[in-house]
Design an enzyme around this catalytic site. Sequence first.
Site, PDB file in Angstrom:
ATOM      1  N   LYS A 106      44.185  26.161 -46.602  1.00 39.27           N
ATOM      2  CA  LYS A 106      44.726  25.297 -45.529  1.00 39.27           C
ATOM      3  C   LYS A 106      45.976  24.553 -45.975  1.00 39.27           C
ATOM      4  O   LYS A 106      46.897  24.341 -45.199  1.00 39.27           O
ATOM      5  CB  LYS A 106      43.674  24.305 -45.033  1.00 39.27           C
ATOM      6  CG  LYS A 106      43.299  23.269 -46.072  1.00 39.27           C
ATOM      7  CD  LYS A 106      41.906  22.764 -45.920  1.00 39.27           C
ATOM      8  CE  LYS A 106      41.347  22.495 -47.290  1.00 39.27           C
ATOM      9  NZ  LYS A 106      40.140  23.122 -47.647  1.00 39.27           N
ATOM     10  N   GLU A 130      41.694  32.388 -40.836  1.00 35.09           N
ATOM     11  CA  GLU A 130      40.503  31.799 -40.195  1.00 35.09           C
ATOM     12  C   GLU A 130      39.728  30.886 -41.140  1.00 35.09           C
ATOM     13  O   GLU A 130      39.240  29.822 -40.753  1.00 35.09           O
ATOM     14  CB  GLU A 130      39.581  32.937 -39.717  1.00 35.09           C
ATOM     15  CG  GLU A 130      38.297  32.503 -39.050  1.00 35.09           C
ATOM     16  CD  GLU A 130      38.534  31.847 -37.701  1.00 35.09           C
ATOM     17  OE1 GLU A 130      38.941  32.545 -36.773  1.00 35.09           O
ATOM     18  OE2 GLU A 130      38.315  30.625 -37.586  1.00 35.09           O
ATOM     19  N   VAL A 133      40.309  26.791 -41.878  1.00 32.44           N
ATOM     20  CA  VAL A 133      39.895  25.669 -41.031  1.00 32.44           C
ATOM     21  C   VAL A 133      38.402  25.755 -40.721  1.00 32.44           C
ATOM     22  O   VAL A 133      37.952  26.718 -40.086  1.00 32.44           O
ATOM     23  CB  VAL A 133      40.701  25.639 -39.707  1.00 32.44           C
ATOM     24  CG1 VAL A 133      40.258  24.475 -38.835  1.00 32.44           C
ATOM     25  CG2 VAL A 133      42.196  25.536 -39.974  1.00 32.44           C
ATOM     26  N   GLY A 135      35.666  26.454 -42.407  1.00 35.19           N
ATOM     27  CA  GLY A 135      34.816  27.493 -43.003  1.00 35.19           C
ATOM     28  C   GLY A 135      34.285  28.513 -42.022  1.00 35.19           C
ATOM     29  O   GLY A 135      35.035  29.304 -41.453  1.00 35.19           O
ATOM     30  N   GLY A 188      26.781  19.289 -54.968  1.00 28.81           N
ATOM     31  CA  GLY A 188      27.830  20.277 -54.707  1.00 28.81           C
ATOM     32  C   GLY A 188      28.476  20.121 -53.342  1.00 28.81           C
ATOM     33  O   GLY A 188      29.196  20.996 -52.871  1.00 28.81           O
ATOM     34  N   GLU A 191      33.697  17.868 -54.177  1.00 30.10           N
ATOM     35  CA  GLU A 191      34.325  18.402 -55.390  1.00 30.10           C
ATOM     36  C   GLU A 191      34.387  17.296 -56.437  1.00 30.10           C
ATOM     37  O   GLU A 191      34.261  16.113 -56.104  1.00 30.10           O
ATOM     38  CB  GLU A 191      35.739  18.885 -55.065  1.00 30.10           C
ATOM     39  CG  GLU A 191      35.726  20.106 -54.167  1.00 30.10           C
ATOM     40  CD  GLU A 191      37.123  20.554 -53.792  1.00 30.10           C
ATOM     41  OE1 GLU A 191      38.066  20.244 -54.531  1.00 30.10           O
ATOM     42  OE2 GLU A 191      37.251  21.213 -52.745  1.00 30.10           O
ATOM     43  N   ASP A 202      42.632  16.490 -46.101  1.00 31.28           N
ATOM     44  CA  ASP A 202      42.027  17.793 -45.800  1.00 31.28           C
ATOM     45  C   ASP A 202      41.951  18.001 -44.274  1.00 31.28           C
ATOM     46  O   ASP A 202      42.336  19.051 -43.761  1.00 31.28           O
ATOM     47  CB  ASP A 202      40.619  17.840 -46.428  1.00 31.28           C
ATOM     48  CG  ASP A 202      39.835  19.065 -46.018  1.00 31.28           C
ATOM     49  OD1 ASP A 202      39.999  20.107 -46.677  1.00 31.28           O
ATOM     50  OD2 ASP A 202      39.069  18.993 -45.031  1.00 31.28           O
ATOM     51  N   LYS A 206      44.051  20.763 -41.648  1.00 30.34           N
ATOM     52  CA  LYS A 206      43.355  21.609 -40.661  1.00 30.34           C
ATOM     53  C   LYS A 206      43.840  21.294 -39.246  1.00 30.34           C
ATOM     54  O   LYS A 206      44.062  22.196 -38.433  1.00 30.34           O
ATOM     55  CB  LYS A 206      41.851  21.377 -40.765  1.00 30.34           C
ATOM     56  CG  LYS A 206      41.256  21.876 -42.078  1.00 30.34           C
ATOM     57  CD  LYS A 206      39.828  21.374 -42.239  1.00 30.34           C
ATOM     58  CE  LYS A 206      39.220  21.864 -43.545  1.00 30.34           C
ATOM     59  NZ  LYS A 206      37.939  21.201 -43.835  1.00 30.34           N
ATOM     60  N   GLY A 302      31.780  26.121 -48.248  1.00 30.75           N
ATOM     61  CA  GLY A 302      30.821  26.850 -49.078  1.00 30.75           C
ATOM     62  C   GLY A 302      31.113  28.337 -49.025  1.00 30.75           C
ATOM     63  O   GLY A 302      31.713  28.832 -48.063  1.00 30.75           O
TER      64      GLY A 302
HETATM   65  N1  NAP Z   1      35.089  26.139 -51.768  1.00 32.65           N
HETATM   66  C1  NAP Z   1      34.982  26.065 -50.442  1.00 32.65           C
HETATM   67  O1  NAP Z   1      33.945  25.714 -49.887  1.00 32.65           O
HETATM   68  C2  NAP Z   1      36.157  26.479 -49.583  1.00 32.65           C
HETATM   69  C3  NAP Z   1      36.011  26.499 -48.177  1.00 32.65           C
HETATM   70  C4  NAP Z   1      37.090  26.913 -47.383  1.00 32.65           C
HETATM   71  C5  NAP Z   1      38.269  27.259 -47.984  1.00 32.65           C
HETATM   72  N2  NAP Z   1      38.384  27.208 -49.348  1.00 32.65           N
HETATM   73  C6  NAP Z   1      39.663  27.600 -49.952  1.00 32.65           C
HETATM   74  O2  NAP Z   1      39.476  28.789 -50.698  1.00 32.65           O
HETATM   75  C7  NAP Z   1      40.397  28.820 -51.784  1.00 32.65           C
HETATM   76  C8  NAP Z   1      39.634  29.061 -53.079  1.00 32.65           C
HETATM   77  O3  NAP Z   1      38.707  28.024 -53.282  1.00 32.65           O
HETATM   78  P1  NAP Z   1      37.562  28.087 -54.426  1.00 32.65           P
HETATM   79  O4  NAP Z   1      36.607  27.017 -54.101  1.00 32.65           O
HETATM   80  O5  NAP Z   1      37.067  29.481 -54.594  1.00 32.65           O
HETATM   81  O6  NAP Z   1      38.431  27.665 -55.704  1.00 32.65           O
HETATM   82  P2  NAP Z   1      38.076  27.905 -57.256  1.00 32.65           P
HETATM   83  O7  NAP Z   1      36.602  28.086 -57.442  1.00 32.65           O
HETATM   84  O8  NAP Z   1      38.739  26.835 -58.008  1.00 32.65           O
HETATM   85  O9  NAP Z   1      38.762  29.298 -57.608  1.00 32.65           O
HETATM   86  C9  NAP Z   1      40.138  29.439 -57.784  1.00 32.65           C
HETATM   87  C10 NAP Z   1      40.441  30.810 -58.375  1.00 32.65           C
HETATM   88  O10 NAP Z   1      41.847  30.924 -58.517  1.00 32.65           O
HETATM   89  C11 NAP Z   1      42.149  31.424 -59.823  1.00 32.65           C
HETATM   90  N3  NAP Z   1      43.424  30.919 -60.278  1.00 32.65           N
HETATM   91  C12 NAP Z   1      43.788  29.633 -60.519  1.00 32.65           C
HETATM   92  N4  NAP Z   1      45.045  29.583 -60.974  1.00 32.65           N
HETATM   93  C13 NAP Z   1      45.488  30.851 -61.037  1.00 32.65           C
HETATM   94  C14 NAP Z   1      46.693  31.448 -61.468  1.00 32.65           C
HETATM   95  N5  NAP Z   1      47.693  30.703 -61.924  1.00 32.65           N
HETATM   96  N6  NAP Z   1      46.799  32.791 -61.381  1.00 32.65           N
HETATM   97  C15 NAP Z   1      45.785  33.544 -60.933  1.00 32.65           C
HETATM   98  N7  NAP Z   1      44.604  33.041 -60.529  1.00 32.65           N
HETATM   99  C16 NAP Z   1      44.467  31.703 -60.593  1.00 32.65           C
HETATM  100  C17 NAP Z   1      41.023  30.916 -60.711  1.00 32.65           C
HETATM  101  O11 NAP Z   1      40.948  31.739 -61.848  1.00 32.65           O
HETATM  102  P3  NAP Z   1      39.801  31.608 -62.977  1.00 32.65           P
HETATM  103  O12 NAP Z   1      38.504  31.951 -62.292  1.00 32.65           O
HETATM  104  O13 NAP Z   1      40.150  32.611 -64.011  1.00 32.65           O
HETATM  105  O14 NAP Z   1      39.846  30.197 -63.443  1.00 32.65           O
HETATM  106  C18 NAP Z   1      39.819  31.042 -59.766  1.00 32.65           C
HETATM  107  O15 NAP Z   1      39.258  32.325 -59.846  1.00 32.65           O
HETATM  108  C19 NAP Z   1      41.148  27.480 -51.699  1.00 32.65           C
HETATM  109  O16 NAP Z   1      42.349  27.651 -50.997  1.00 32.65           O
HETATM  110  C20 NAP Z   1      40.206  26.583 -50.930  1.00 32.65           C
HETATM  111  O17 NAP Z   1      40.882  25.533 -50.246  1.00 32.65           O
HETATM  112  C21 NAP Z   1      37.368  26.836 -50.151  1.00 32.65           C
END
Ligand code: NAP
Length: 427
Positions: A106, A130, A133, A135, A188, A191, A202, A206, A302
């Site tokens: 987002k 999609e 915003v 989830g 969990g 964050e 946040d 959105k 999530g």
């Molecule tokens: N978590 C949620 O509930 C949620 C919900 C909706 C949307 N989102 C969105 O989804 C996206 C991912 O979220 P997440 O929770 O999965 O984050 P995350 O757990 O922190 O994962 C981030 C990933 O990006 C990789 N990464 C970081 N820096 C990098 C770089 N320089 N080059 C290549 N890869 C790199 C990390 O690598 P390593 O694994 O090797 O460290 C990790 O695999 C974000 O945009 C977030 O806003 C998340």
Amino acid sequence: MRKLNIAIIGLGNIGSFLFKYLNENIKILTEKNNCFPVVKYVSARNKKKKRKILLGKSIWLDDYLEATTKKDVDLIIELIGGAEGPAKKLVFNALKNKKHVVTANKALIAKYGDDLSKIAEKNKVNLEFEASVCGGVPIIRSLKEGLIANKITKIFGIFNGTSNYILSSMDKENKNFDKVLFNAKKLGYAESNPIADLNGDDVASKLKILTSLCFNSFINNNIYVEGIKEIEKIDIDNAKNLGYKIKLLGFSEVFNKKIYQRVHPTLIKKESYVAGIDGVLNAVIIDGKPVGQSIIQGEGAGPSATTSALISDISSIMRGNIKFPFSVSSKERKKLKFENIKERFFSAYFRFEVIDKSGVLSNITNIFSNNKTSIKRLIQNPNKNKKISSIIIITHASKDKYLKKILKEISKKNYIKKRPKLIRIDE
Ligand SMILES: NC(=O)c1ccc[n+]([C@@H]2O[C@H](COP(=O)([O-])OP(=O)(O)OC[C@H]3O[C@@H](n4cnc5c(N)ncnc54)[C@H](OP(=O)(O)O)[C@@H]3O)[C@@H](O)[C@H]2O)c1
């Protein structure tokens, strides 16, 4: 059978769940979309990191940017996160190199969505977001497809599960903000650094995305943003006694051809639909013509809910056709007038902690009347032992600029013991 070659970049919470889901559901996705999805490449920051997934035939790219130039990649799924840095580089390069992009980011879309969509349109590829915003709540596809017939006048709701969890737990569990935040992190639901969730940023990202989809406008940064950091247990209890609940709401609406975007804690009637949305759930309410009011609610974050949204985007690309990322082409998107909320009318809740002495109450009520704000209800709770008093005031509707002025003027008075509170009421 058509085939779609995919590269997943980012294998964290979301990326690894999506990877597993895609590989386990190839058959049904192929049947539903008449296209065969292949996860050809993956990449993240650290190759040696232990992950809960088996990469199988997928090839690890040491340089994640390589995915943008590989001939055998049709779609890049960006799951790194952040508006700048690697995510920005990846998505800009991918679209420039005519790759479809799906992202859950987002922050990136709220900041660069307009520029990215121009490149996607020029290069005739899809840019889908999609999952950025709310989830699992399919609000973007609903706006772009299911509700396409409608002229939307207002969209509002609960767009942040962490804040909603904190506010509803403070209400139900009789705990203060810090204690509830601590529990939310342990479970969990928050964050380790929840700043963007708590300060409203946040929701702002959105809401900016939703506004542009609802009103066919470009993304606009004229938005009022206030988070929940200042909300105390006492405000939640006061609200309850007055027949309200406090929720962090985002609103985007059209009035007299002007758009108002705002995010702030809001007192809403206890019996309203939104007041009943508790815990980590999100809910979006849309007013449109001819449909009337539509409501979608569900898990806002999530890995499972987010994967549901990502698969919807991936499926849309598998089914073919190039769509405009923001529903209408960039040439047709409008530069509408966005207005600051200072001229908007709100009724409001004020709380003042004051020294209990004569003249204070009349001074406070004078400041309200000098600022064109009439008082609907006033409750005074004196604490005789401590010689302080808590004054709660509910106002009739008044311009936001006057409400703010009242807050500022009274804050400076020497009878004030603690920073006063102002929370807007949604009638
Ligand atoms: N978590 C949620 O509930 C949620 C919900 C909706 C949307 N989102 C969105 O989804 C996206 C991912 O979220 P997440 O929770 O999965 O984050 P995350 O757990 O922190 O994962 C981030 C990933 O990006 C990789 N990464 C970081 N820096 C990098 C770089 N320089 N080059 C290549 N890869 C790199 C990390 O690598 P390593 O694994 O090797 O460290 C990790 O695999 C974000 O945009 C977030 O806003 C998340």
